[in-house]
Design a protein around this motif. Structure first.
Motif, PDB file in Angstrom:
ATOM      1  N   GLU A 154     -13.140-108.171 -77.497  1.00 52.24           N
ATOM      2  CA  GLU A 154     -14.280-107.231 -78.178  1.00 52.24           C
ATOM      3  C   GLU A 154     -14.311-107.718 -79.755  1.00 52.24           C
ATOM      4  N   SER A 155     -13.340-108.446 -80.009  1.00 54.06           N
ATOM      5  CA  SER A 155     -13.192-108.760 -82.201  1.00 54.06           C
ATOM      6  C   SER A 155     -13.332-109.984 -82.163  1.00 54.06           C
ATOM      7  N   ARG A 156     -14.040-110.848 -81.611  1.00 57.92           N
ATOM      8  CA  ARG A 156     -13.781-112.352 -81.432  1.00 57.92           C
ATOM      9  C   ARG A 156     -15.627-112.644 -81.642  1.00 57.92           C
ATOM     10  N   TYR A 157     -15.610-111.767 -79.850  1.00 63.23           N
ATOM     11  CA  TYR A 157     -17.709-112.233 -79.152  1.00 63.23           C
ATOM     12  C   TYR A 157     -18.651-111.719 -79.556  1.00 63.23           C
ATOM     13  N   SER A 158     -19.585-112.168 -79.231  1.00 64.59           N
ATOM     14  CA  SER A 158     -20.643-111.080 -79.505  1.00 64.59           C
ATOM     15  C   SER A 158     -20.940-110.176 -77.595  1.00 64.59           C
ATOM     16  N   LYS A 159     -21.502-109.402 -77.876  1.00 66.08           N
ATOM     17  CA  LYS A 159     -21.627-108.977 -76.433  1.00 66.08           C
ATOM     18  C   LYS A 159     -21.881-109.589 -75.269  1.00 66.08           C
ATOM     19  N   ARG A 160     -22.855-110.319 -75.977  1.00 61.94           N
ATOM     20  CA  ARG A 160     -22.999-111.352 -74.907  1.00 61.94           C
ATOM     21  C   ARG A 160     -22.107-112.606 -74.514  1.00 61.94           C
ATOM     22  N   ASP A 161     -21.381-112.825 -75.522  1.00 63.13           N
ATOM     23  CA  ASP A 161     -20.626-113.939 -74.687  1.00 63.13           C
ATOM     24  C   ASP A 161     -19.461-113.105 -73.973  1.00 63.13           C
ATOM     25  N   ALA A 162     -19.585-111.302 -74.639  1.00 61.36           N
ATOM     26  CA  ALA A 162     -18.435-110.940 -73.904  1.00 61.36           C
ATOM     27  C   ALA A 162     -18.472-110.670 -72.571  1.00 61.36           C
ATOM     28  N   MET A 163     -20.031-110.269 -72.541  1.00 58.97           N
ATOM     29  CA  MET A 163     -20.559-110.138 -70.809  1.00 58.97           C
ATOM     30  C   MET A 163     -19.775-111.506 -69.874  1.00 58.97           C
ATOM     31  N   THR A 164     -20.122-112.915 -70.522  1.00 56.27           N
ATOM     32  CA  THR A 164     -19.691-114.166 -70.208  1.00 56.27           C
ATOM     33  C   THR A 164     -18.308-114.203 -69.477  1.00 56.27           C
ATOM     34  N   TYR A 165     -17.925-113.730 -70.563  1.00 53.92           N
ATOM     35  CA  TYR A 165     -16.167-113.966 -70.506  1.00 53.92           C
ATOM     36  C   TYR A 165     -15.820-112.475 -68.726  1.00 53.92           C
ATOM     37  N   LEU A 166     -16.340-111.518 -69.008  1.00 54.41           N
ATOM     38  CA  LEU A 166     -16.128-110.118 -68.539  1.00 54.41           C
ATOM     39  C   LEU A 166     -16.778-110.352 -66.825  1.00 54.41           C
ATOM     40  N   CYS A 167     -17.720-111.476 -66.640  1.00 55.94           N
ATOM     41  CA  CYS A 167     -17.911-111.782 -65.133  1.00 55.94           C
ATOM     42  C   CYS A 167     -16.263-113.207 -65.030  1.00 55.94           C
ATOM     43  N   ALA A 168     -16.393-114.033 -66.443  1.00 56.77           N
ATOM     44  CA  ALA A 168     -15.415-114.763 -65.853  1.00 56.77           C
ATOM     45  C   ALA A 168     -14.433-114.114 -65.367  1.00 56.77           C
ATOM     46  N   CYS A 169     -13.885-112.653 -65.647  1.00 53.72           N
ATOM     47  CA  CYS A 169     -12.598-112.221 -65.552  1.00 53.72           C
ATOM     48  C   CYS A 169     -12.504-111.184 -63.667  1.00 53.72           C
ATOM     49  N   LEU A 170     -14.061-110.918 -63.241  1.00 53.83           N
ATOM     50  CA  LEU A 170     -13.569-110.120 -62.316  1.00 53.83           C
ATOM     51  C   LEU A 170     -14.061-111.064 -61.398  1.00 53.83           C
ATOM     52  N   GLN A 171     -13.312-110.006 -60.018  1.00 55.28           N
ATOM     53  CA  GLN A 171     -13.109-111.154 -58.932  1.00 55.28           C
ATOM     54  C   GLN A 171     -13.546-110.464 -57.697  1.00 55.28           C
ATOM     55  N   GLY A 172     -14.410-110.557 -56.325  1.00 55.47           N
ATOM     56  CA  GLY A 172     -14.476-109.606 -55.585  1.00 55.47           C
ATOM     57  C   GLY A 172     -15.829-108.566 -55.636  1.00 55.47           C
ATOM     58  N   LYS A 173     -14.933-108.017 -55.413  1.00 54.04           N
ATOM     59  CA  LYS A 173     -16.237-106.465 -55.749  1.00 54.04           C
ATOM     60  C   LYS A 173     -16.183-105.730 -57.258  1.00 54.04           C
ATOM     61  N   PRO A 174     -15.439-105.971 -57.136  1.00 47.99           N
ATOM     62  CA  PRO A 174     -16.036-105.925 -59.459  1.00 47.99           C
ATOM     63  C   PRO A 174     -16.793-106.504 -60.084  1.00 47.99           C
ATOM     64  N   LEU A 175     -16.575-107.862 -59.134  1.00 51.93           N
ATOM     65  CA  LEU A 175     -18.029-108.990 -59.583  1.00 51.93           C
ATOM     66  C   LEU A 175     -19.063-108.610 -59.114  1.00 51.93           C
ATOM     67  N   GLU A 176     -19.308-108.572 -57.895  1.00 52.75           N
ATOM     68  CA  GLU A 176     -20.438-108.359 -56.852  1.00 52.75           C
ATOM     69  C   GLU A 176     -20.893-106.923 -57.452  1.00 52.75           C
ATOM     70  N   ILE A 235     -21.179-105.953 -60.920  1.00 55.66           N
ATOM     71  CA  ILE A 235     -22.047-105.582 -61.737  1.00 55.66           C
ATOM     72  C   ILE A 235     -23.403-106.620 -61.969  1.00 55.66           C
ATOM     73  N   LYS A 236     -23.356-107.892 -61.074  1.00 55.46           N
ATOM     74  CA  LYS A 236     -23.925-108.557 -61.195  1.00 55.46           C
ATOM     75  C   LYS A 236     -25.512-108.825 -61.811  1.00 55.46           C
ATOM     76  N   GLY A 237     -25.935-107.077 -61.125  1.00 60.20           N
ATOM     77  CA  GLY A 237     -27.184-107.168 -60.901  1.00 60.20           C
ATOM     78  C   GLY A 237     -28.003-106.580 -62.996  1.00 60.20           C
ATOM     79  N   ILE A 238     -26.633-106.231 -63.576  1.00 63.23           N
ATOM     80  CA  ILE A 238     -26.818-105.673 -64.837  1.00 63.23           C
ATOM     81  C   ILE A 238     -26.631-106.844 -65.552  1.00 63.23           C
ATOM     82  N   GLY A 239     -26.713-107.881 -65.448  1.00 59.97           N
ATOM     83  CA  GLY A 239     -27.602-108.586 -66.251  1.00 59.97           C
ATOM     84  C   GLY A 239     -26.313-109.384 -67.473  1.00 59.97           C
ATOM     85  N   THR A 240     -26.790-108.733 -68.674  1.00 56.78           N
ATOM     86  CA  THR A 240     -26.180-109.271 -70.064  1.00 56.78           C
ATOM     87  C   THR A 240     -25.703-107.295 -71.033  1.00 56.78           C
TER      88      THR A 240
END
Length: 118
Positions: A28-50, A52-57
């Protein structure tokens, strides 16, 4: 020195608060919210990723949704209670299992502290 690896989360409610805190600290201190969302998706696996997929950015919306499912103290306490109730009673001479029980209780306490109980 090697960079720390990004935390991963695959749906264990006992690990969620640590994942959330580690992720937010690293991102959060290093990236914009849009970039942070990309990182968040990359760190989630399985059900948690599924989930939030429809949430977009919507980074804040993703965290609100994940918090409502994995950060709810009621669900976490249910899981911790199940873990404790599954522990087979100790018998005479099971000293190492006593240590396992102590670790389970300590881990359970720390997990509950992470969601505001304790």
């Amino acid at each position: 020195m090697e960079k720390p690896k990004m935390p991963r989360f695959s749906g264990d409610v006992r690990e969620y608060s640590i994942f959330r805190d580690d992720f937010k600290h690293a991102i959060e201190s290093r990236y914009s919210k849009r970039d942070a969302m990309t990182y968040l998706c990359a760190c989630l696996q399985g059900k948690p990723l599924e989930l939030i997929k429809g949430i977009g950015t919507d980074y804040d919306g993703a965290w609100q949704y994940l918090d409502s499912i994995y950060g709810d103290p009621r669900y976490v306490s249910d899981q911790v209670t199940q873990d404790l109730s599954k522990f087979r009673p100790l018998k005479e001479g099971e000293d190492s299992r006593f240590c396992d029980l102590v670790h389970l209780v300590k881990r359970s306490f720390n997990t509950m502290k992470g969601v505001g109980y304790g």
